[in-house]
Scaffold this active site. Structure first.
Site, PDB file in Angstrom:
ATOM      1  N   ASN A  77       0.807  -1.223   0.000  1.00 54.83           N
ATOM      2  CA  ASN A  77       0.000   0.000   0.000  1.00 54.83           C
ATOM      3  C   ASN A  77       0.838   1.270   0.000  1.00 54.83           C
ATOM      4  OD1 ASN A  77       1.037  -0.175   2.542  1.00 54.83           O
ATOM      5  ND2 ASN A  77      -0.922  -0.024   3.618  1.00 54.83           N
ATOM      6  N   ALA A  78       2.157   1.162  -0.195  1.00 59.44           N
ATOM      7  CA  ALA A  78       3.004   2.349  -0.159  1.00 59.44           C
ATOM      8  C   ALA A  78       4.359   2.041  -0.772  1.00 59.44           C
ATOM      9  CB  ALA A  78       3.171   2.860   1.270  1.00 59.44           C
ATOM     10  N   ALA A  79       5.070   3.097  -1.110  1.00 61.73           N
ATOM     11  CA  ALA A  79       6.454   3.013  -1.563  1.00 61.73           C
ATOM     12  C   ALA A  79       7.294   3.949  -0.701  1.00 61.73           C
ATOM     13  CB  ALA A  79       6.570   3.382  -3.038  1.00 61.73           C
ATOM     14  N   LYS A  86       7.727   7.966   3.040  1.00 59.08           N
ATOM     15  CA  LYS A  86       6.765   6.932   2.661  1.00 59.08           C
ATOM     16  C   LYS A  86       5.580   7.590   1.980  1.00 59.08           C
ATOM     17  CE  LYS A  86       4.147   3.048   4.623  1.00 59.08           C
ATOM     18  NZ  LYS A  86       3.854   2.300   5.882  1.00 59.08           N
ATOM     19  N   ASP A  88       0.499  -7.032  12.259  1.00 60.52           N
ATOM     20  CA  ASP A  88       1.135  -7.341  10.980  1.00 60.52           C
ATOM     21  C   ASP A  88       2.650  -7.444  11.175  1.00 60.52           C
ATOM     22  OD1 ASP A  88       1.350  -7.919   8.308  1.00 60.52           O
ATOM     23  OD2 ASP A  88       1.288  -5.831   7.645  1.00 60.52           O
TER      24      ASP A  88
END
Length: 576
Positions: free
Chosen positions: A154-156, A206, A350
């Site tokens: 969901n992110a880079a 992020k 997680d």
């Protein structure tokens, strides 16, 4: 209680009579215990209960010491007055026993007070951020963005730099420098070591992928508010801070305080999505239509600014095998971080090696931090989640989902308890730390829903028995038999730095532990004033002393002292 049992207890506890003076006249002993002058006949003075208490509750108004003195005095009077020997023995046994119970309670109060004093000393020193404080950086234009260093679902993440955010002097070394120091071929794997934080890019940015949250700042912050759980108090501007951020269940999520083993978000802001290096090739579908006509992303998204760490734990373990001491310290850091989350009512949900970042201190010891809180449970519900529907999000990474979470069945009034779920995930990561594949990841691996403890693969024989015991306990299916992260961390602390005091104790006592705690406090305080030694070890020892709790410490000692016999058959199975 039978007469035989009462007599045996009296004989076991009667050693205190030697301290009181066994050969003195019995009347003087009774008078000393009662704290009043000698009475041979039954006392005519009675204690009247308070008017608001029924007469049957008058027993609870007497302290244990007073009750013990009365029972001992009653035994003496019955002996002088010609009472039955059976009654004399029972009264004396219970009287002496209650007297020693009062003495033990007094020792417990002293030990608890000592723990509180040590806590106060080490909680005064707050965790220092690795970056110098700065007041700017609330706009994307304030940063220079480099290459992509990580990508998730969901992110880079990109390396970044800013003129106002100079790194603090920490004396740490990069992974590349660490590889040059390594000379033992047994402690490393073949392959290039190319993971290191570039000094010219001390920050990491992020960029969240915004699909469906809209382009308004209010909607973005509401949708991605769980990412702000580890944000510092200055992360948002005053205008952004006024937004009523909603979590997964429409409540404002909690904010974490700083901890050396938990990531800190220094800045959080919304901005238009730029065309960053590698975005067209790596993730074209999440770009907005103005950058990619086929993209599904919105024009604005959330940006998070953090410290740039050397690599992830998975990357590090892919090229290096830590030695036994380093692996134990790394496992201890994960438990300290999870305990910090649990104490503030937050469950990560997680936890995996991809979501753990690390750097190295001046001695080459890895420092671990837990990151990526997008799936966390951090609301007023605490560590329990109502599970009344199958649509309720139980967390990410189904492979490392604790058994009590994976096997939960939705229904009215069903609650999922996450208080020990992250600690279970740490137990699975321990296999990776000690050079073994995670048993819940491989294609023919175990499933948390159905595995049995006897199916767990063995750890290497070089792993200390105490560490093996901790890992086994963390992977217990029954949460009642599984220690909390705090108790498991205490077990490792005692195993690493208190082995001598543990060997000198023949049962759970507090006198030896008190001496060891005082010595540890002095050693850690002296380390803080000097420059030698491992700063990582000093940090986790300070965490241990700042979170001292007498009951948790005793539970850890009990596991270590009696666990070897209790788990003897399992240890034989796990040892190669």
């Amino acid at each position: 209680m039978s007469v035989k049992h009462a007599l045996s207890r009296g004989l076991e506890l009667g050693r205190s009579l030697l301290q009181l003076g066994l050969f003195k006249p019995a009347g003087r002993v009774a008078a000393k215990l009662r704290g009043e002058r000698l009475r041979v006949t039954r006392s005519t003075r009675t204690v009247q209960p308070q008017t608001f208490l029924p007469a049957r509750f008058r027993f609870f108004r007497r302290s244990l010491s007073g009750l013990a003195a009365q029972l001992q005095s009653a035994a003496f009077r019955r002996g002088v007055g010609g009472g039955a020997p059976r009654n004399r023995a029972v009264f004396l046994a219970f009287g002496v026993g209650l007297g020693l119970i009062e003495q033990q309670l007094e020792e417990d109060r002293t030990s608890a007070a000592l723990c509180q004093e040590i806590q106060a000393v080490f909680r005064k020193k707050k965790f220092q951020t690795p970056l110098k404080s700065f007041t700017l950086g609330y706009k994307l234009e304030d940063y220079v963005i480099g290459k992509q260093i990580g990508k998730g679902c969901n992110a880079a993440v990109y390396e970044a730099a800013a003129p106002f955010a100079a790194p603090a002097e920490s004396g740490k070394c990069s992974l590349l420098e660490l590889s040059q120091k390594e000379t033992d071929d047994d402690n490393k794997k073949a392959g290039p070591l190319r993971f290191s934080a570039t000094p010219s890019f001390p920050l990491a940015m992020k960029m969240m992928w915004n699909i469906g949250a809209g382009s308004s700042s209010d909607a973005i912050l509401r949708s991605m508010s769980m990412e702000l759980v580890p944000a510092c108090s200055q992360a948002l501007t005053e205008e952004q801070g006024e937004f009523a951020l909603d979590g997964h269940f429409g409540m404002v999520p909690k904010r974490l305080t700083a901890h050396p083993n938990v990531i800190t978000v220094y800045r959080a802001f919304t901005a238009e999505v730029p065309l960053l290096p590698g975005a067209q090739e790596e993730s074209p579908d999440v770009l907005p239509a103005r950058l990619n006509p086929l993209g599904l992303g919105s024009n604005r998204t959330l940006f998070l600014v953090m410290k740039n760490y050397s690599c992830s734990l998975r990357q590090y373990l892919g090229v290096c095998v830590p030695n036994r001491m380093q692996a134990s310290v790394m496992l201890l850091q994960l438990l300290e971080g999870v305990d910090h989350l649990c104490k503030q009512g937050i469950a990560h949900r997680d936890l995996k090696s991809d979501n753990v970042l690390l750097e190295f201190d001046s001695t080459g010891c890895p420092r671990l931090v837990i990151t990526d809180f997008g799936c966390c449970l951090a609301e007023d519900l605490g560590l329990k989640l109502p599970f009344n529907s199958c649509w309720v999000n139980r967390g990410g990474n189904a492979c490392l989902m604790a058994p009590e979470v994976a096997t939960a069945v939705p229904g009215p009034g069903v609650m999922i308890d996450y208080s020990k779920a992250d600690a279970w995930a740490v137990g699975t990561i321990a296999y990776e730390l000690f050079g073994q594949p995670n048993p819940f990841y491989s294609s023919e691996g175990l499933e948390s829903r159905t595995y049995q403890e006897q199916q767990l693969p063995p750890l290497p024989a070089s792993v200390p028995d105490d560490v093996q015991l901790v890992v086994m306990l963390l992977l217990r299916r029954n949460t009642r038999k599984r220690p909390s992260a705090r108790v498991a961390a205490n077990m490792l602390h005692i195993s690493l730095w208190g082995k001598r005091v543990l060997a000198s104790l023949d049962r759970v006592r507090t006198d030896g532990l008190k001496d060891w705690l005082l010595c540890q406090s002095a050693v850690v305080l002296l380390k803080g004033r000097g420059s030698g030694g491992s700063s990582v070890e000093a940090e986790i020892q300070r965490c241990f002393l700042a979170n001292l709790d007498l009951e948790d410490l005793r539970a850890a000692v009990s596991f270590l002292m009696y666990g070897q016999e209790q788990w003897k058959s399992l240890l034989a199975h796990y040892t190669v």
